[in-house]
Structures are given as C-alpha cells and as structure tokens.
Write a protein that holds these residues in place. Structure first.
Motif, short mmCIF file in Angstrom:
data_model
loop_
_atom_site.label_atom_id
_atom_site.label_comp_id
_atom_site.label_asym_id
_atom_site.label_seq_id
_atom_site.Cartn_x
_atom_site.Cartn_y
_atom_site.Cartn_z
N ALA A 129 0.84 -1.20 0.00
CA ALA A 129 0.00 0.00 0.00
C ALA A 129 0.87 1.26 0.00
CB ALA A 129 -0.94 0.00 1.20
N THR A 130 2.00 1.20 0.70
CA THR A 130 2.94 2.33 0.69
C THR A 130 3.51 2.52 -0.70
OG1 THR A 130 3.47 1.92 3.01
CG2 THR A 130 5.04 3.25 1.74
N GLY A 131 3.79 1.42 -1.39
CA GLY A 131 4.25 1.51 -2.78
C GLY A 131 3.22 2.16 -3.66
N SER A 132 1.97 1.86 -3.42
CA SER A 132 0.89 2.50 -4.17
C SER A 132 0.87 4.01 -3.92
CB SER A 132 -0.45 1.88 -3.77
OG SER A 132 -1.51 2.62 -4.28
N LEU A 133 1.01 4.40 -2.66
CA LEU A 133 1.02 5.82 -2.32
C LEU A 133 2.21 6.53 -2.96
CD1 LEU A 133 -0.14 8.20 -0.71
CD2 LEU A 133 1.29 7.46 1.20
N LEU A 134 3.39 5.92 -2.88
CA LEU A 134 4.57 6.52 -3.50
C LEU A 134 4.43 6.61 -5.02
CD1 LEU A 134 7.42 4.92 -1.37
CD2 LEU A 134 6.53 7.26 -1.26
N GLY A 135 3.81 5.59 -5.61
CA GLY A 135 3.55 5.63 -7.05
C GLY A 135 2.61 6.77 -7.42
N PHE A 136 1.60 6.97 -6.59
CA PHE A 136 0.67 8.07 -6.84
C PHE A 136 1.37 9.42 -6.72
CE2 PHE A 136 -2.22 11.34 -5.33
CZ PHE A 136 -3.12 11.36 -6.38
N LEU A 137 2.22 9.58 -5.71
CA LEU A 137 2.95 10.83 -5.54
C LEU A 137 3.92 11.06 -6.69
CD1 LEU A 137 3.61 10.75 -1.69
CD2 LEU A 137 1.91 12.10 -2.93
N ALA A 138 4.57 10.01 -7.17
CA ALA A 138 5.47 10.13 -8.32
C ALA A 138 4.68 10.54 -9.56
CB ALA A 138 6.20 8.81 -8.55
N SER A 139 3.52 9.96 -9.72
CA SER A 139 2.66 10.30 -10.85
C SER A 139 2.24 11.77 -10.79
CB SER A 139 1.44 9.39 -10.84
OG SER A 139 0.49 9.80 -11.79
N GLY A 140 1.88 12.23 -9.61
CA GLY A 140 1.51 13.64 -9.44
C GLY A 140 2.67 14.57 -9.73
N PHE A 141 3.88 14.17 -9.35
CA PHE A 141 5.06 14.99 -9.63
C PHE A 141 5.32 15.09 -11.13
CE2 PHE A 141 9.65 15.31 -10.38
CZ PHE A 141 9.87 16.57 -9.85
N VAL A 142 5.20 13.97 -11.83
CA VAL A 142 5.40 13.98 -13.28
C VAL A 142 4.33 14.86 -13.94
CG1 VAL A 142 5.27 12.52 -15.35
CG2 VAL A 142 6.58 11.76 -13.37
N ASN A 143 3.11 14.75 -13.48
CA ASN A 143 2.02 15.57 -14.00
C ASN A 143 2.33 17.06 -13.79
OD1 ASN A 143 -0.46 16.34 -15.03
ND2 ASN A 143 -1.61 14.89 -13.80
N PHE A 144 2.76 17.41 -12.59
CA PHE A 144 3.11 18.80 -12.28
C PHE A 144 4.26 19.28 -13.17
CE2 PHE A 144 5.85 21.73 -9.86
CZ PHE A 144 5.00 22.81 -9.79
N LEU A 145 5.26 18.44 -13.33
CA LEU A 145 6.42 18.81 -14.13
C LEU A 145 6.02 19.15 -15.57
CD1 LEU A 145 9.55 18.95 -14.00
CD2 LEU A 145 9.56 16.61 -14.82
N PHE A 146 5.17 18.31 -16.16
CA PHE A 146 4.75 18.58 -17.53
C PHE A 146 3.78 19.75 -17.61
CE2 PHE A 146 6.73 14.55 -18.45
CZ PHE A 146 7.30 14.81 -19.69
N CYS A 147 3.01 20.01 -16.57
CA CYS A 147 2.16 21.21 -16.55
C CYS A 147 3.04 22.47 -16.59
CB CYS A 147 1.28 21.23 -15.31
SG CYS A 147 -0.16 20.14 -15.42
N ILE A 148 4.14 22.44 -15.86
CA ILE A 148 5.07 23.57 -15.87
C ILE A 148 5.72 23.72 -17.25
CG2 ILE A 148 7.23 24.45 -14.88
CD1 ILE A 148 4.76 24.75 -13.07
N VAL A 149 6.04 22.60 -17.89
CA VAL A 149 6.59 22.65 -19.25
C VAL A 149 5.56 23.26 -20.20
CG1 VAL A 149 7.32 21.23 -21.22
CG2 VAL A 149 8.22 20.76 -18.93
N PHE A 150 4.31 22.85 -20.09
CA PHE A 150 3.26 23.43 -20.93
C PHE A 150 3.10 24.92 -20.66
CE2 PHE A 150 0.45 19.66 -22.44
CZ PHE A 150 1.58 18.94 -22.79
N LEU A 151 3.22 25.33 -19.41
CA LEU A 151 3.18 26.76 -19.08
C LEU A 151 4.33 27.50 -19.77
CD1 LEU A 151 2.17 29.25 -17.45
CD2 LEU A 151 3.67 28.47 -15.59
N GLY A 152 5.51 26.89 -19.76
CA GLY A 152 6.66 27.48 -20.44
C GLY A 152 6.43 27.63 -21.93
N VAL A 153 5.85 26.61 -22.55
CA VAL A 153 5.53 26.67 -23.98
C VAL A 153 4.51 27.79 -24.23
CG1 VAL A 153 4.42 25.43 -25.89
CG2 VAL A 153 6.08 24.25 -24.43
#
Length: 166
Positions: A129-153
């Motif tokens: 379950a902790t792995g699931s939570l960490l996976g979700f947080l990693a997914s959110g970080f990747v999502n945020f990172l690409f949102c910032i890239v889209f903002l830059g574009v």
C-alpha cells in the motif's frame, strides 16, 4: 476575441497546474486545452507539430497516472490483488466525495487487496500500500512537471507573438 482566448487559455493552464495537486481539477488535459485556445487566436499561427506533440504527451501522462500507482504496488512486493485493489481504489477515490479520496483510495485499495490475498501478512500488505502511495505521488510529480513545461511553452508563444496579441 484574441484577448479573450488568451485569457481563457492562461486560466486553463493555471487550472491544470492546480489540478496536478488537486485531483478534483483536470491536470495536464486542462493545460493542453490552454495551448489549443492560444493557437485558436488570429495572432498565433497554427503549429500542428506543437499541438500534436503536446497532445501525445498529455495522453501518455494521463495513462501513466493510472499505471504508475499500480506499478508502485508491484515494486513494493504487492501481488496482483494489490494491483487490482490499487486500480479499484483509484476509481473509487475519484468518485467518492471524501477529501483526498484520490490519495486515500489507491492506498486503501492496495491494502485491502493484499489483505484479501494474505490476511495474515499485514506488514507485506502495508508495504504494498505504501508503494501504491509513493507511485501516486510520483505520478503527481510527473504531471506537475509537464504542466510547468506546458506553461513554459504557452508563455514562450505569447512572448513571441506579443505585438500581435496586445
């Protein structure tokens, strides 16, 4: 009309960035719509390459938002019951009107799935379950990172066309 599309596009980008943290709001898809609205203005020439590449990125990241938490469960020793529990918990977490349901859902789903698989091994179930939570947080970080890239574009395109837009 261009100023209205520009403003709506910027609002979509901001909503997308907030959506990478707040699962109630759409994330990367909202950012992509913001880019699309920018390209719908008369001042900005259509660039189908940019729209196409960002669309593909948006689709891939959206799919990964569902895959990464399940893979986190698997990497932390979870069984297929935990992976299914994560996916079911994610869907229930999206639908359920509870605060942080999208975070709690995959965690509880993986925990319940692992406990169904082996009710005696609580430690392994909690680890999965902790792995699931960490996976979700990693997914959110990747999502945020690409949102910032889209903002830059978005900001780069606005800056390049500022004379025609303003």
């Amino acid at each position: 009309m261009d100023l209205l599309l520009l403003t709506l596009g910027f609002i979509c980008i901001i909503v997308g960035i907030l959506g990478s943290f707040l699962p109630v709001l759409p994330g990367l898809s909202s950012c992509w719509i913001g880019l699309l609205l920018l390209y719908l203005t008369d001042a900005v020439k259509n660039n189908y390459w940019v729209l196409g590449i960002t669309f593909v990125i948006m689709v891939v990241i959206t799919i990964l938002d569902y895959v990464i938490p399940a893979q986190g469960t698997k990497r932390f020793g979870g069984s297929s019951y935990g992976v299914w529990g994560t996916n079911i918990g994610l869907i229930i977490g999206i639908i359920a009107p509870i605060p942080f349901g999208v975070i709690i859902g995959p965690f509880v789903g993986a925990l319940v799935g692992e406990l169904i698989f082996d009710a005696k091994d609580h430690r392994r179930a909690l680890k999965a379950a902790t792995g699931s939570l960490l996976g979700f947080l990693a997914s959110g970080f990747v999502n945020f990172l690409f949102c910032i890239v889209f903002l830059g574009v978005f900001l780069t395109i606005v800056w390049q066309n500022r004379i025609l837009l303003f």
